[in-house]
Design an enzyme around this catalytic site. Structure first.
Site, short mmCIF file in Angstrom:
data_model
loop_
_atom_site.label_atom_id
_atom_site.label_comp_id
_atom_site.label_asym_id
_atom_site.label_seq_id
_atom_site.Cartn_x
_atom_site.Cartn_y
_atom_site.Cartn_z
N HIS A 170 8.19 35.97 107.36
CA HIS A 170 7.72 37.36 107.40
C HIS A 170 6.74 37.69 106.26
O HIS A 170 6.01 38.66 106.35
CB HIS A 170 8.90 38.32 107.36
CG HIS A 170 9.73 38.25 108.60
ND1 HIS A 170 9.64 39.18 109.61
CD2 HIS A 170 10.62 37.31 109.02
CE1 HIS A 170 10.45 38.82 110.60
NE2 HIS A 170 11.06 37.69 110.26
N HIS A 196 10.80 42.06 105.04
CA HIS A 196 11.77 41.44 104.13
C HIS A 196 11.22 40.13 103.58
O HIS A 196 10.13 39.71 103.96
CB HIS A 196 13.13 41.25 104.81
CG HIS A 196 13.12 40.30 105.97
ND1 HIS A 196 12.56 40.63 107.19
CD2 HIS A 196 13.58 39.03 106.11
CE1 HIS A 196 12.71 39.61 108.03
NE2 HIS A 196 13.31 38.62 107.40
N HIS A 210 11.95 36.89 103.75
CA HIS A 210 11.92 35.56 104.36
C HIS A 210 10.48 35.11 104.60
O HIS A 210 9.62 35.91 104.98
CB HIS A 210 12.68 35.57 105.69
CG HIS A 210 14.16 35.45 105.50
ND1 HIS A 210 15.06 35.96 106.39
CD2 HIS A 210 14.89 34.87 104.52
CE1 HIS A 210 16.28 35.70 105.97
NE2 HIS A 210 16.19 35.05 104.83
N GLU A 265 13.03 43.14 116.95
CA GLU A 265 13.24 41.69 117.05
C GLU A 265 14.23 41.42 118.16
O GLU A 265 15.01 42.31 118.53
CB GLU A 265 13.77 41.14 115.72
CG GLU A 265 15.17 41.62 115.36
CD GLU A 265 16.10 40.49 114.94
OE1 GLU A 265 15.99 39.37 115.50
OE2 GLU A 265 16.95 40.72 114.06
#
Lengths: 835, 609
Positions: free
Chosen positions: B73, B68, B70, B203
Site C-alpha cells: 500500500h 496503512h 504495508h 477491499e
C-alpha cells in the site's frame, strides 16, 4: 533450454491447462513468459516448438476447455504470440491452425471471456509479439483482425487501448518497411495493403465528428512520429496535414493536449524539423491558438530543440513568460518596472482571465514555473532570458502568496486573494528561484530578494515543505552572494544577511516539528560545506547560538534529526576544531566532548540512521587527516572497529569497512611503499621494514580481526567489501609467490588455528562463534600469524563465492518451473493471503 | 450529470499493489501507492505513465492518501515522490507516518543487497518523502484545499490503518484500505459512521470466506509452538519487522507467562525496540483491553522476549526465534533456517504470504530439497507450517461495513475476480445498490446526483413571508428569485439584489407582436374599438371580467395601455381595410401580453363600435 527444464516443462504445461487445479500466481505466469521471450529472442528456428511438443499441446488443450480461466487464456494468447514471432515457428503453429483458433474471429474474440480485460490485453500483446514478419501481417489483415484492433483503441481499459495504438503503429511500420517495393512519394503513393487500411482508418477518424476518434488517431500519430523517423512519414503527413492544421486553428479543447504532444514529437523528428515553412507555420499557429495550459509543454519542448527557427523560439518563450509578465504587471504600478515582455508581442487577455479564476490560477502558474525551472536547468539556453525581470516577477509572486504585497489593481488584488497561502505555487516559485541563482544578470536585486526569503524563513505560516524549498533557494543565493561580494558595503550587507539567517535558524532548530528541525540541519550542513572558507560566514555562525543548538539536537527524540545533527556537527568540526587556526570559541565547545558524544551515538543509539551518520563522518574526518588532532589515529580506528563490528545494521558495518580502507591506504602511504596504490606491489621495491611497521599498526588496531570476521557476515555486501580489502592487503604484504607456493604444494604450512579459520570461512555466513583470538583461532594481533593467514586462505576463491548471487534460486527458470509444479494442489488460501 | 471516476492502476481484481485513482468533482486523488514484491523489475511499481499522460503529476493530482504501512500500500511512495517527481501533498495517519519509513528502509536494504537492483530509492529519498507527508488524526477533517476535504476512520488491520472519506462539496467517496471488522489481541474493529457516501471502495480479500475465529488460529499456533518446544525443538518464525510480529509476541508472552515456560524467545533484529516503541507511543490506536491494562503493565514491554545474537542459533535446547525478513529470501531468517532445516524436531511457522522464488514460497508449496547458493542442496526435514494471521474483513465483515456506511454505490478492489463476482451479486441483491469491480486500467464511471445547498437571502425570505403564510418546514414552498453563484456557493436572492451584487445594469426586454384586424375605419376609431373591447373585459355587464384587476387607459397620443402593455394601431401600407395592431409588453407581463394578443387575434366584436 537446459535438460532439467525440458523435463519439467511438459508437467508444468499439463498443470497449467488443467482446469481442476487452482490458478497459478500471476507473477509466475509473467515470469514464465519472460523466460520464453529470452529463449526465442535470438533463435528464430523451429527447434523450441519441435523439441517441446508440450507447448503446442498446451495451446490445444486450453482451446479445448469449455471455460478456461481468463488468466490462463490471456497467458496462452501471449505465449502463442511470443512463439509465433519467427516465421518458421509461425508456420509450425499454423499447421494445426492454432493461431487462427486463438486470434481469429471464432476464437476468444467471440466468447464471453472477451469481456475480461486481461483476455483482450493478452490478445493484443500476443498479436504484437508475433508481428515481426509478413505472414503474420497478412494473417491478421486478411482475417479481419485489424478491425478488432481499431475497435480496441477505444477500449474501456487504458492498458488495452494504449497497447492497441502501439500495435497499429508497429503494424504500419512493418507493412511499409517490409512490403514497399519502391520509395513512396506524395505524387506516387502506393501504400501496401495493410498500411493503406491503417492510413485510411487514421484519415477517417480525423474527420470524424467524435472527439474520441480524433484523439485516438492523434495518439496513434504521436506514437508513430515519436518512434519512426523514416522519410515516408512525411508522405503520410501530407495527406492529413490540412486536417491537423484545422484542429490547431479551431481551438478544439478536447484534443489540444494530444495535439501539442503530436507537434512536439514531430519537431523532434528530422523528417519534419528540417522542412522549410509549412510545419513550423503549423507550430506557430498552435502556439497562438492552444490554451496557455496546453501550449506550455509544447513551448518548453521546442525550446529544448537544437534545430528550431529563432522566431518560433521567441514565440515559445513568450508563451512561457506571459503568466509571469502578467503577475508583474498586475502587482506593480504602471511604468514602475520594465515588464518581462513587450506588450505588443501578444495579447494578455487569455492569460489574465485564467489567472483571475480560482480554478485555473494556481495550475497555470505551477505549470509555467515548472517549465521555467526545466528551461533554467539546460546548460545551453537557446535564447537569453530576461533574468532580472523574471527574478522580480518571482519575488512578486512569493510576496503575493504570503500576503506581504497587496496590489491596487483589480487583477492584482484578485490574484493575490487566490494565491494567498498557496503552498503549491510557493514551492514551484522557490524551485525556480533556486535555479535562477546559477544565472548571472540579477545581482542588483539580491537585497530585496533576501528580504523575501527571510520573510518566508521567519513566518510561522510557512509550511515545512515550503520551508525546505526556501532553505534550498537561500543556500543557493548565499553562495552566489559570496561569489559576487567584493566591496565593503557588499560584505557588510552579506554579513547582515547571514546574521539574520542564523537568527531565524535559532528558532527553526527548536521547532516542535521534526521535519523543520531536520531541514534546518540539512541547510546548515550545505552552508558549512560550501561557505566554510568565508570569514564572514564563520564569524556569523560561531557568534550565534546555532552551534550549541546543533549539538543539543544530537539528543533529539527523532532519529532522522539525530542523524542530520551528527552530519552537521561533523562538518562544523572542520571549522571549529580542525581549521589551521581554530577560532576562539566558548568553553562549552571542545572537540573531546563532541567526539565523545558521537562515539556514544555510534555505540548506543537504538536506530541505524544516526549510527550510519557517525561512521560516515568519522570516515570523512579520517580522510581529511583530522583525526590525529583528536587522539592517536590508530587508537581511534581501533575503537571505532570494536564498536561497529557487532552493529546490527549492516550499513554501519559496511561504513566501518570503508573507514578501515581509508586507514589502510593512509598508513601504507605514510609508512609503506612510496606509491599509495591498491595495486599489488612487487616485493623488490617493498621495504620490509615499512611493511612490518604498517602491518604492526593494522594488527594493533584490530583491522585484520574485523576484516576476517566480516567475511562471514550474514549480509553479503559486508563480506564482499572485506574480501576486496583483504585481497588488496595481501597484494601489499604477501609477495605473490608465498601464497602461490603454499597452494601449489597442496599442504598448508599453517597450524590448526589457520585450518580452523579456513573451515570457518568455508561455512561463510552460516558460521557461528568466529574463532577468537587467544583461543584456538588465529591471533590477528600477531603480524606473523596474519601474514600466514593472508598467504594461506584462498581469498580469490572466497571472493568468487561471495560474488555468486542467489539469483539462480529466485530467478532461474528451473526454480520457477519447480515452484509452479509444487504450487499445484496446495491450499488456495495461501494465494489470496497477502498481508 | 456529475460523475465520479475510478481507475485502479493496481488492486483492480488483484491483490498485488494497491493504487487507485479517483476523480471526484474535478479533484484527482490517488489512494495508496503500493509495491508488488513478486517482481524485481519495473513491474513492481504501478505504471504511473498513465497519469503523466494527463500532464505533470503534481498538477494533475490534488493529493495522495496512504491507508496503512504495508508495502503493498505504500512501497512505491518514495519512488513516486522522489523519482517520478510527484511534489504535492501526501496524507496518512500519525502511526503510519512513523512506521512506514522503517518498513521501506527494511525493504530497501534487502533489495539493494541483491545485484542489479539499481533503480531503487535511497534512504535519503525515503526521508525526503516522509517529510512531505501530512499526518492526520482519526475523525479530523483535513482541508486539502478549499473544496477537497478528507477524514480518517479507524480500520483495525494494523496499527494506524485507516479508512478515508474524501469529500468535495456534497459528493463523497470512502476508501477502506485493508480493514478488519473483528477486534484482535492488540487492535480494535473498524468503524465508520453512517456517512452515506456516493461510493464505497472496499477491499475484498476474503470476499467469499467466512473465516473461523482468529482465536482458533491463535490456539492452534500456540499449540504447535508449545509441542515443538516441549520435545526440545527450535521454532523459527520469519516475520517483517512490524505488524504481525508484535501480535505474535503478545500471544507468546502471555502464553509463556501463563504456562510458566522457560524456553527462551528471541527477536532477531534491532528493530524490535523501535517497533515496540511505536506500539507504546500510539497506544490510543490499540484496542480497549491494551489501553486499560496499560497503567499496570504495558503489553509491549516483554519479559520473556529478548534480543537475538547470531551465536544463540547453535545453543542446545529449545527456543523460539522471530527473524526478518518474512519470506526467507535473505538475511538472518534465511541464515537461521539453513541451520535448523536439517532437524525434524524443529519447526518453521510462516505467518504470511510469500512471493514466488523465495525460500518461503518453496517450502510452503511443499518442496523439501532446495538448491541454495553455490548449488548446495539443502534438505528440509524440519516441520513447515503456514498460519494465516492476516487481519482482513471477511464476507460478513464487508457486508457489515456496507450496512454501517450506507453507500449509494460499492466498488470492489484488492481481491480476486472470481470471488469479487460472487460478493458483487450478494451486495447488489441485499442492498440494492450498484456494485463495480474494475480490472487494472479500467475506468468505472459513477453518476452522482448531488443535492446542492442553496442559501436564501433574508430579504427575499422576508418578502415571501410578507406575501404569504409563514413557511412550514414540512411542506415544500415555491419561491421566486435569482440564483447566483459566487465564490463556489449558490444563493437565491431578489433580482434587484442580484443586480446590485453582480454590478450589472438592468435591461428591459419587450416583446412585440403585430395583430392584423379587418377594419375599414380610421385608425383612431379602431383604437377606440379596441379600448372599448378591453374595457368590456374589465367590466362586462355580468360582473368582473378577466382584466378586472388591471387598469386600461386610452392615452392622448392614441395608444392604449394595459399595465405595461402598449397597443397602437396603424393602417396597413397596402390594404387600407386592414389595421395593424402593434402590441408590445415587458417580460414581467408575459402572461398578460400573451392573453391580450390572443384576445385581439380573435377579432373585435361588432358591438364595440
Amino acid at each position: 533450454m537446459t535438460r532439467e527444464c525440458s523435463l519439467l516443462l511438459p508437467r508444468v504445461c499439463a498443470a497449467l491447462a488443467d482446469p481442476r487445479q487452482p490458478g497459478s500466481d500471476d507473477t509466475c505466469l509473467e515470469k514464465l513468459l519472460d523466460w520464453f521471450r529470452t529463449l526465442t529472442e535470438f533463435d528464430p528456428s523451429v527447434k523450441l516448438v519441435q523439441d517441446n511438443p508440450c507447448l503446442a499441446e498446451f495451446i490445444t488443450s486450453v482451446l479445448a476447455l469449455p471455460e478456461p480461466s481468463p488468466s490462463i487464456l490471456s497467458f496462452t494468447l501471449r505465449l502463442a504470440g511470443i512463439l509465433a514471432a519467427s516465421e518458421s515457428r509461425f508456420q509450425h503453429l499454423q499447421q494445426e491452425k492454432l493461431l487462427v483458433r486463438l486470434f481469429g474471429g471464432d476464437g476468444p474474440l467471440s466468447s464471453a471471456l472477451w469481456e475480461d480485460a486481461s483476455v483482450r490485453s493478452g490478445w493484443v500483446e500476443g498479436v504484437h509479439s508475433m508481428m515481426h514478419h509478413q505472414p503474420a501481417l497478412h494473417f491478421l489483415c486478411n482475417g479481419g483482425g485489424i478491425d478488432v484492433i481499431f475497435a480496441l483503441q477505444g477500449d474501456p481499459s487504458l492498458f488495452v487501448a494504449s497497447a492497441a495504438s502501439r500495435l497499429l503503429v508497429h503494424m504500419l511500420v512493418l507493412s511499409v518497411e517490409s512490403e514497399t517495393t519502391k520509395p513512396l512519394s506524395a505524387k506516387d503513393c502506393d501504400w501496401p495493403a495493410c498500411a493503406q487500411t491503417i492510413i485510411k482508418h487514421i484519415e477517417d477518424s480525423l474527420q470524424s465528428s467524435s472527439a474520441s476518434h480524433v484523439e485516438q488517431s492523434l495518439k496513434l500519430l504521436t506514437i508513430l512520429f515519436g518512434s519512426c523517423r523514416s522519410t515516408w512519414t512525411e508522405v503520410l503527413w501530407l495527406g492529413i496535414a490540412k486536417q491537423i492544421e484545422s484542429f490547431a486553428r479551431e481551438k478544439t479543447v478536447e484534443v489540444q493536449h494530444t495535439l501539442a504532444k503530436l507537434l512536439l514529437n514531430m519537431a523532434w523528428s528530422p523528417v519534419f524539423c528540417d522542412s522549410e515553412g509549412s510545419f513550423w507555420a503549423l507550430v506557430t499557429s498552435a502556439l497562438e491558438h492552444l490554451t496557455p495550459v496546453q501550449a506550455g509543454p509544447l513551448a518548453v519542448g521546442l525550446l529544448r530543440l537544437y534545430e528550431c527557427p529563432q522566431d518560433v523560439r521567441i514565440q515559445a518563450l513568450t508563451v512561457l513568460l506571459q503568466p509571469m509578465d502578467c503577475i508583474l504587471r498586475a502587482a506593480s504600478q504602471p511604468l514602475e518596472y520594465a515588464g518581462l515582455l513587450d506588450e505588443s508581442v501578444s495579447d494578455p487577455a487569455t492569460v489574465e482571465s485564467l489567472l483571475s479564476s480560482k480554478s485555473s490560477c494556481a495550475g497555470l502558474l505551477c505549470q509555467t514555473l515548472t517549465h521555467l525551472e526545466e528551461l533554467l536547468s539546460l546548460i545551453h539556453l537557446p535564447l537569453d532570458l530576461p533574468y532580472a525581470p523574471l527574478l522580480r516577477s518571482l519575488m512578486t509572486l512569493l510576496q503575493l502568496c504570503n500576503g506581504s504585497l497587496s496590489p491596487s489593481s483589480l487583477l492584482g488584488s484578485t490574484i493575490s486573494r487566490i494565491l494567498i497561502n498557496s503552498c503549491r505555487v510557493q514551492r514551484s516559485a522557490l524551485d525556480v528561484l533556486a535555479a535562477l541563482a546559477e544565472r548571472t544578470g540579477c545581482d542588483i536585486l539580491t537585497g530585496s530578494l533576501f528580504d523575501v526569503l527571510l520573510a518566508y524563513l521567519e513566518s510561522p505560516n510557512t509550511s515545512p515543505t515550503v520551508l525546505k524549498k526556501t532553505f534550498q533557494a537561500t543556500s543557493k543565493w548565499l553562495m552566489r552572494l559570496q561569489e559576487v561580494s567584493c566591496s565593503n558595503t557588499e560584505l557588510q550587507q552579506t554579513e547582515k544577511i547571514l546574521e539574520d539567517v542564523f537568527l531565524v535558524l535559532q528558532k527553526r532548530l527548536c521547532s516542535p516539528c521534526w521535519e523543520v528541525r531536520d531541514s534546518s540541519l540539512e541547510f546548515l550542513t550545505v552552508l558549512i560545506k560550501c561557505l566554510s572558507d568565508q570569514d564572514e560566514f564563520r564569524q556569523s555562525l560561531l557568534s550565534s547560538e546555532v552551534p550549541r543548538l546543533m549539538e543539543n539536537l544530537l539528543e533529539d527524540p527523532e532519529s532522522y534529526v539525530r542523524a542530520s545533527a551528527v552530519t552537521a556537527v561533523g562538518h562544523l568540526a572542520f571549522i571549529m576544531y580542525f581549521a589551521p587556526e581554530p577560532p576562539a570559541v566558548g568553553n562549552q565547545y571542545n572537540k573531546e566532548n563532541t567526539l565523545a558524544k558521537l562515539q556514544e551515538i555510534l555505540s548506543t543509539d537504538p536506530e541505524g540512521f544516526p549510527r550510519r551518520a557517525v561512521i560516515s563522518i568519522f570516515t570523512k574526518w579520517l580522510r581529511q587527516g583530522c583525526t590525529g588532532q583528536l587522539e592517536d589515529t590508530e587508537r581511534f580506528v581501533s575503537r571505532v572497529i570494536q564498536t561497529v563490528e557487532h552493529d546490527l545494521d549492516w550499513e554501519v558495518r559496511l561504513g566501518g569497512l570503508e573507514l578501515v580502507e581509508v586507514f589502510c591506504c593512509q598508513t601504507v602511504c605514510q609508512l609503506g611503499p612510496p606509491k599509495c596504490s591498491y595495486a599489488p606491489v612487487s616485493s623488490a621495491v617493498t621495504s620490509s621494514l615499512h611493511q612490518n611497521k604498517s602491518l604492526q599498526v593494522f594488527c594493533r588496531a584490530k583491522v585484520f580481526s574485523f576484516l576476517f570476521r566480516s567475511l562471514c557476515d550474514c549480509d553479503k555486501p559486508v563480506g564482499q567489501r572485506a574480501c576486496n580489502t583483504l585481497l588488496v592487503l595481501r597484494g601489499i604484504f604477501c609477495p605473490i609467490s608465498t601464497s602461490k607456493d603454499s597452494q601449489e604444494a597442496g599442504t598448508s604450512p599453517a597450524g590448526p588455528d589457520i585450518a580452523l579459520l579456513q573451515r570457518t570461512l568455508r561455512q561463510g555466513s552460516l558460521a557461528q562463534n568466529f574463532p577468537s583470538e587467544g583461543g584456538k583461532g588465529v591471533n590477528f594481533e600477531d603480524p606473523e600469524s596474519v601474514l600466514l593467514a593472508l598467504g594461506t586462505v584462498d581469498l580469490k576463491e572466497l571472493n568468487d563465492e561471495l560474488n555468486k548471487c542467489s539469483d539462480h534460486v529466485e530467478k532461474s527458470p528451473q526454480s520457477l518451473l519447480q515452484d509452479i509444479l509444487a504450487t499445484v494442489g496446495t491450499i488456495e488460501e495461501n494465494e489470496a493471503d497477502c498481508y | 450529470m456529475p460523475e465520479i471516476k475510478v481507475t485502479p492502476l493496481g488492486a483492480g481484481q488483484d491483490v498485488g499493489r494497491s493504487c487507485i485513482l479517483v476523480s471526484i468533482a474535478g479533484k484527482n486523488v490517488m489512494l495508496d501507492c503500493g509495491m508488488h514484491m513478486g517482481y524485481n523489475d519495473d513491474r513492481r511499481f504501478p505504471d504511473f505513465s498513465y497519469i503523466t499522460q494527463n500532464g505533470r503529476l503534481t498538477d494533475f493530482l490534488d493529493c495522495v492518501i496512504i491507508s496503512h504501512f504495508h508495502l503493498d500500500h505504500c512501497g512505491a511512495l518514495p519512488y513516486f515522490s522522489e523519482m517520478v517527481g510527484y511534489d504535492g501533498p501526501i496524507y496518512m495517519t500519525h502511526p503510519t507516518k512513523a512506521i512506514c519509513p522503517i518498513l521501506l528502509e527494511d525493504y530497501r536494504k534487502i533489495t539493494v543487497d541483491k545485484k542489479g537492483e539499481t533503480n531503487f530509492f535511497t534512504s535519503q529519498m525515503i526521508k525526503d518523502c516522509m517529510k512531505k507527508v501530512v499526518a492526520v488524526h482519526l475523525h479530523q477533517t483535513v482541508q486539502v484545499d478549499e473544496e477537497l476535504e478528507i477524514k480518517a476512520y479507524y480500520a483495525g488491520h494494523v496499527l494506524g490503518a485507516a479508512m478515508f472519506q474524501i469529500k468535495v462539496g456534497c459528493e463523497s467517496v470512502v476508501y477502506t484500505g485493508d480493514y478488519n471488522m473483528t477486534p484482535d489481541r492488540h487492535l480494535g474493529a473498524a468503524w465508520i459512521d453512517k456517512c452515506r457516501p456516493d461510493l464505497l471502495i472496499t477491499e475484498s480479500t476474503y470476499a467469499t470466506t467466512i473465516r473461523d475465529s482468529k482465536r482458533c488460529r491463535e490456539r492452534d499456533f500456540l499449540k504447535k509452538v508449545h509441542e515443538t518446544v516441549e520435545r526440545g525443538g527450535k521454532v523459527l518464525i520469519p516475520v517483517f519487522a512490524l505488524g504481525r510480529a508484535q501480535e505474535l509476541c503478545i500471544l507468546l508472552e502471555t502464553f509463556w507467562e501463563r504456562m510458566n515456560l522457560k524456553a527462551p524467545i528471541y527477536f532477531s533484529t534491532g528493530l524490535t525496540e523501535k517497533a515496540n516503541h511505536y506500539y507504546k507511543l500510539f497506544i490510543t490506536w490499540t484496542n480497549q483491553k491494551i489501553r486499560k491494562t496499560f497503567v499496570q503493565r504495558n503489553m509491549f514491554e516483554f519479559k520473556h522476549i529478548k534480543a537475538f545474537d547470531r551465536a544463540f542459533a547453535d545453543n542446545p535446547g529449545p527456543m523460539v526465534v522471530f527473524a526478518t525478513p518474512g519470506m526467507l529470501h535473505a538475511g538472518q531468517s534465511l541464515q537461521i533456517f539453513r541451520k535448523w532445516a536439517g532437524n525434524e524436531k524443529n519447526m518453521v511457522i510462516m505467518p504470511g504470504y510469500c512471493v514466488q522464488g523465495t525460500v518461503g514460497h518453496k517450502i510452503l508449496s511443499g518442496q523439501r530439497k532446495l538448491e541454495m547458493e553455490g548449488r548446495q542442496i539443502l534438505e528440509v526435514k524440519m516441520q513447515v507450517e503456514y498460519m494465516s494471521f492476516s487481519a482482513h474483513a471477511d464476507a460478513k465483515g464487508i457486508m457489515q461495513l456496507i450496512r454501517q456506511a450506507e453507500p449509494r454505490n460499492v466498488l470492489l478492489v484488492h481481491g480476486e475476480a472470481k470471488k469479487m463476482e460472487f460478493l458483487k451479486q450478494k451486495i447488489e441483491q441485499e442492498f440494492h445498490v450498484s456494485c463495480y469491480m474494475p480490472a487494472n486500467g479500467e475506468t468505472t464511471t459513477i453518476l452522482t446526483n448531488p443535492s446542492i445547498p442553496v442559501d436564501i437571502s433574508l430579504g427575499l425570505l422576508k418578502r415571501e413571508t410578507a406575501i404569504g403564510l409563514l413557511p412550514d418546514a414540512k411542506k415544500p414552498k415555491l419561491m421566486h428569485g435569482t440564483l447566483i453563484m459566487k465564490d463556489n456557493s449558490f444563493r437565491l436572492v431578489s433580482p434587484e439584489q442580484a443586480l446590485k451584487e453582480l454590478g450589472l445594469a438592468e435591461h428591459q426586454l419587450r416583446f412585440t407582436c403585430r395583430v392584423h384586424i379587418q377594419d375599414p375605419r380610421k385608425e383612431h376609431e379602431t383604437v377606440l374599438r379596441v379600448y372599448n373591447h378591453l374595457k368590456g373585459q374589465v367590466f362586462p355587464f355580468w360582473g368582473g371580467g378577466v382584466l378586472k384587476d388591471y387598469s386600461v387607459q386610452h392615452l392622448p397620443d392614441g395608444s392604449i395601455t394595459v399595465e405595461s402593455i402598449l397597443i397602437q394601431a396603424t393602417a396597413h401600407s397596402e390594404d387600407q381595410g386592414t389595421k395593424v395592431l402593434l402590441v408590445s409588453w415587458t417580460y414581467q407581463d408575459e402572461e398578460l401580453g400573451s392573453y391580450l394578443t390572443a384576445l385581439l387575434k380573435k377579432g373585435l366584436p361588432a358591438s364595440t363600435s
